[in-house]
Scaffold this motif. Sequence first.
Motif, PDB file in Angstrom:
ATOM      1  N   VAL A  64       0.845  -1.190   0.000  1.00 33.16           N
ATOM      2  CA  VAL A  64       0.000   0.000   0.000  1.00 33.16           C
ATOM      3  C   VAL A  64       0.880   1.240   0.000  1.00 33.16           C
ATOM      4  N   ILE A  65       0.302   2.342  -0.491  1.00 32.55           N
ATOM      5  CA  ILE A  65       0.952   3.655  -0.439  1.00 32.55           C
ATOM      6  C   ILE A  65       0.075   4.563   0.407  1.00 32.55           C
ATOM      7  N   THR A  66       0.692   5.300   1.314  1.00 30.05           N
ATOM      8  CA  THR A  66      -0.070   6.159   2.220  1.00 30.05           C
ATOM      9  C   THR A  66       0.095   7.643   1.891  1.00 30.05           C
ATOM     10  N   ILE A 126      -4.575   4.810   3.718  1.00 27.11           N
ATOM     11  CA  ILE A 126      -4.187   3.993   2.565  1.00 27.11           C
ATOM     12  C   ILE A 126      -4.836   4.573   1.310  1.00 27.11           C
ATOM     13  N   LYS A 127      -4.032   5.070   0.393  1.00 31.90           N
ATOM     14  CA  LYS A 127      -4.553   5.722  -0.803  1.00 31.90           C
ATOM     15  C   LYS A 127      -4.436   4.862  -2.058  1.00 31.90           C
ATOM     16  N   LEU A 128      -3.432   4.009  -2.111  1.00 34.64           N
ATOM     17  CA  LEU A 128      -3.206   3.199  -3.311  1.00 34.64           C
ATOM     18  C   LEU A 128      -2.664   1.827  -2.913  1.00 34.64           C
ATOM     19  N   LEU A 129      -2.880   0.852  -3.779  1.00 31.53           N
ATOM     20  CA  LEU A 129      -2.313  -0.488  -3.610  1.00 31.53           C
ATOM     21  C   LEU A 129      -1.599  -0.902  -4.887  1.00 31.53           C
ATOM     22  N   MET A 130      -0.626  -1.776  -4.755  1.00 32.01           N
ATOM     23  CA  MET A 130       0.091  -2.321  -5.912  1.00 32.01           C
ATOM     24  C   MET A 130       0.703  -3.659  -5.533  1.00 32.01           C
ATOM     25  N   LYS A 182      18.959  -7.691  -0.020  1.00 34.95           N
ATOM     26  CA  LYS A 182      17.708  -7.153  -0.545  1.00 34.95           C
ATOM     27  C   LYS A 182      18.006  -6.115  -1.628  1.00 34.95           C
ATOM     28  N   PRO A 183      18.174  -6.565  -2.888  1.00 38.51           N
ATOM     29  CA  PRO A 183      18.414  -5.624  -3.992  1.00 38.51           C
ATOM     30  C   PRO A 183      17.136  -4.870  -4.346  1.00 38.51           C
ATOM     31  N   ALA A 184      17.161  -4.139  -5.448  1.00 40.06           N
ATOM     32  CA  ALA A 184      16.024  -3.300  -5.834  1.00 40.06           C
ATOM     33  C   ALA A 184      14.756  -4.129  -6.040  1.00 40.06           C
ATOM     34  N   SER A 185      13.658  -3.642  -5.476  1.00 44.07           N
ATOM     35  CA  SER A 185      12.347  -4.273  -5.653  1.00 44.07           C
ATOM     36  C   SER A 185      11.669  -3.729  -6.901  1.00 44.07           C
ATOM     37  N   SER A 186      10.737  -4.508  -7.433  1.00 38.38           N
ATOM     38  CA  SER A 186       9.953  -4.061  -8.593  1.00 38.38           C
ATOM     39  C   SER A 186       8.475  -4.081  -8.233  1.00 38.38           C
ATOM     40  N   PHE A 187       7.684  -3.286  -8.961  1.00 43.07           N
ATOM     41  CA  PHE A 187       6.276  -3.113  -8.644  1.00 43.07           C
ATOM     42  C   PHE A 187       5.422  -3.259  -9.901  1.00 43.07           C
ATOM     43  N   SER A 188       4.138  -3.487  -9.682  1.00 50.42           N
ATOM     44  CA  SER A 188       3.193  -3.668 -10.788  1.00 50.42           C
ATOM     45  C   SER A 188       3.114  -2.406 -11.645  1.00 50.42           C
ATOM     46  N   PRO A 189       2.674  -2.544 -12.904  1.00 50.18           N
ATOM     47  CA  PRO A 189       2.575  -1.375 -13.781  1.00 50.18           C
ATOM     48  C   PRO A 189       1.703  -0.265 -13.216  1.00 50.18           C
ATOM     49  N   VAL A 190       0.606  -0.631 -12.558  1.00 47.41           N
ATOM     50  CA  VAL A 190      -0.301   0.396 -12.045  1.00 47.41           C
ATOM     51  C   VAL A 190      -0.509   0.236 -10.545  1.00 47.41           C
ATOM     52  N   ALA A 191      -0.784   1.369  -9.916  1.00 48.36           N
ATOM     53  CA  ALA A 191      -1.250   1.413  -8.533  1.00 48.36           C
ATOM     54  C   ALA A 191      -2.732   1.775  -8.593  1.00 48.36           C
ATOM     55  N   VAL A 192      -3.539   1.178  -7.727  1.00 49.70           N
ATOM     56  CA  VAL A 192      -4.987   1.385  -7.801  1.00 49.70           C
ATOM     57  C   VAL A 192      -5.523   1.878  -6.461  1.00 49.70           C
ATOM     58  N   THR A 244       4.291   3.404  12.589  1.00 49.19           N
ATOM     59  CA  THR A 244       4.185   4.771  13.115  1.00 49.19           C
ATOM     60  C   THR A 244       4.149   4.834  14.642  1.00 49.19           C
ATOM     61  N   LYS A 245       4.510   3.767  15.308  1.00 48.57           N
ATOM     62  CA  LYS A 245       4.510   3.796  16.775  1.00 48.57           C
ATOM     63  C   LYS A 245       5.421   4.896  17.308  1.00 48.57           C
ATOM     64  N   THR A 246       6.592   5.086  16.675  1.00 45.38           N
ATOM     65  CA  THR A 246       7.563   6.057  17.189  1.00 45.38           C
ATOM     66  C   THR A 246       7.988   7.087  16.147  1.00 45.38           C
ATOM     67  N   ARG A 247       7.323   7.102  14.991  1.00 45.29           N
ATOM     68  CA  ARG A 247       7.702   8.046  13.928  1.00 45.29           C
ATOM     69  C   ARG A 247       6.506   8.321  13.039  1.00 45.29           C
ATOM     70  N   CYS A 248       6.578   9.385  12.288  1.00 47.05           N
ATOM     71  CA  CYS A 248       5.564   9.672  11.269  1.00 47.05           C
ATOM     72  C   CYS A 248       5.927   8.932   9.985  1.00 47.05           C
ATOM     73  N   ALA A 249       4.932   8.684   9.158  1.00 43.21           N
ATOM     74  CA  ALA A 249       5.157   8.157   7.811  1.00 43.21           C
ATOM     75  C   ALA A 249       4.657   9.218   6.839  1.00 43.21           C
ATOM     76  N   ARG A 250       5.531   9.718   6.016  1.00 38.82           N
ATOM     77  CA  ARG A 250       5.173  10.807   5.110  1.00 38.82           C
ATOM     78  C   ARG A 250       4.508  10.304   3.843  1.00 38.82           C
ATOM     79  N   ALA A 251       3.794  11.200   3.187  1.00 34.26           N
ATOM     80  CA  ALA A 251       3.089  10.856   1.945  1.00 34.26           C
ATOM     81  C   ALA A 251       4.054  10.210   0.957  1.00 34.26           C
ATOM     82  N   GLY A 252       3.629   9.099   0.401  1.00 35.49           N
ATOM     83  CA  GLY A 252       4.489   8.356  -0.503  1.00 35.49           C
ATOM     84  C   GLY A 252       5.210   7.212   0.170  1.00 35.49           C
ATOM     85  N   SER A 253       4.890   6.952   1.429  1.00 34.48           N
ATOM     86  CA  SER A 253       5.464   5.778   2.106  1.00 34.48           C
ATOM     87  C   SER A 253       4.812   4.510   1.563  1.00 34.48           C
TER      88      SER A 253
END
Length: 332
Positions: A145-147, A163-167, A192-202, A250-259
């Motif tokens: 998810v993307i927040t 939660i604004k988007l999923l992929m 843990k090398p670079a991860s890849s994601f689906s073509p679209v987020a929904v 987020t117990k001890t920190r904020c998660a910024r937009a795009g997390s």
Amino acid sequence: MKLATLKDGTRDGQLVVVSRDLKTAHIADGVALTLQRALDDWSFIAPQLQALYEQLNAGKAQRPFDFDPKRCMAPLPRAYQWADGSAYVNHVELVRKARKAEMPESFWHDPLMYQGGADDFIGPMDDILLESEEWGIDFEGEVAVITDDVPMGTSPERALSHIKLLMLVNDVSLRNLIPAELAKGFGFFQSKPASSFSPVAVTPDELDDAWDNGKVHLPLRATWNGALVGQPNAGVDMVFSFPQLIAHLTKTRCARAGSIIGSGTVSNKDSSKGYTCVAEKRALEMIAHGEAKTPFMKFGDTIKIEMLDKNGKSIFGAINQQVAQYTPPKAR
């Protein structure tokens, strides 16, 4: 609403709106140049993107073009945060059982999570470039998810609305590098090398009733070298929902937009559903026979990860990649 990012020669790409059937797209430059820009002001920009999405689906968009996943970067080519959980405790239990290690009881009520590299994601059809097969190359099929901005101390009940988007994710792992790294007591890094994601987020509404209580109740399909090797249901045996994972983060920190928050390898207790990572197949072999017979990935191997709706239509498009050998730059 479905969104993608096209390669345009820049680091962050060009945001486009994609039709529900994944056949056409429309540049969103009149609304937001990048997905991160949209997330930074989601309440203002999302309705404009939604309006364009509705026009595109109705055949009324002014400048539609054919959507080609090969042109896609990851929806967020780089993110402010990539935190990957391990919500399917069955997967953790199997891997530990295979090496005859006890699993702490706390794993059932306190989520595992690591902070991955977020600066260099790869696109859904880009090659997985690695230097050596000896590293134990493995795919890992996940949902993420993307927040938007999530305040510190957010409860699971409140986290759902962030939660604004999923992929989908292929969280590539190098299994033979993991033991030495974990033995240092400082977590994953080189393994843990670079991860890849689906073509679209929904947006969550695109999943209809399959999105329930912060879980996606649909099978995640993994096809390795053309053979379907797993289709476990992402909503089954998910011990920690996405809102619970966000609350943990987020117990001890904020998660910024795009997390981005990942589910960890999708895994069902019913082994007949197959697997979405090779390590789990090997673990089952070790438990049953005392040794693993299935090899890790080789150069030239392909992996396809996809999720279909109840009508058999692709929701996110497919991650469809090949493992290829990487040649490091020559020293000058």
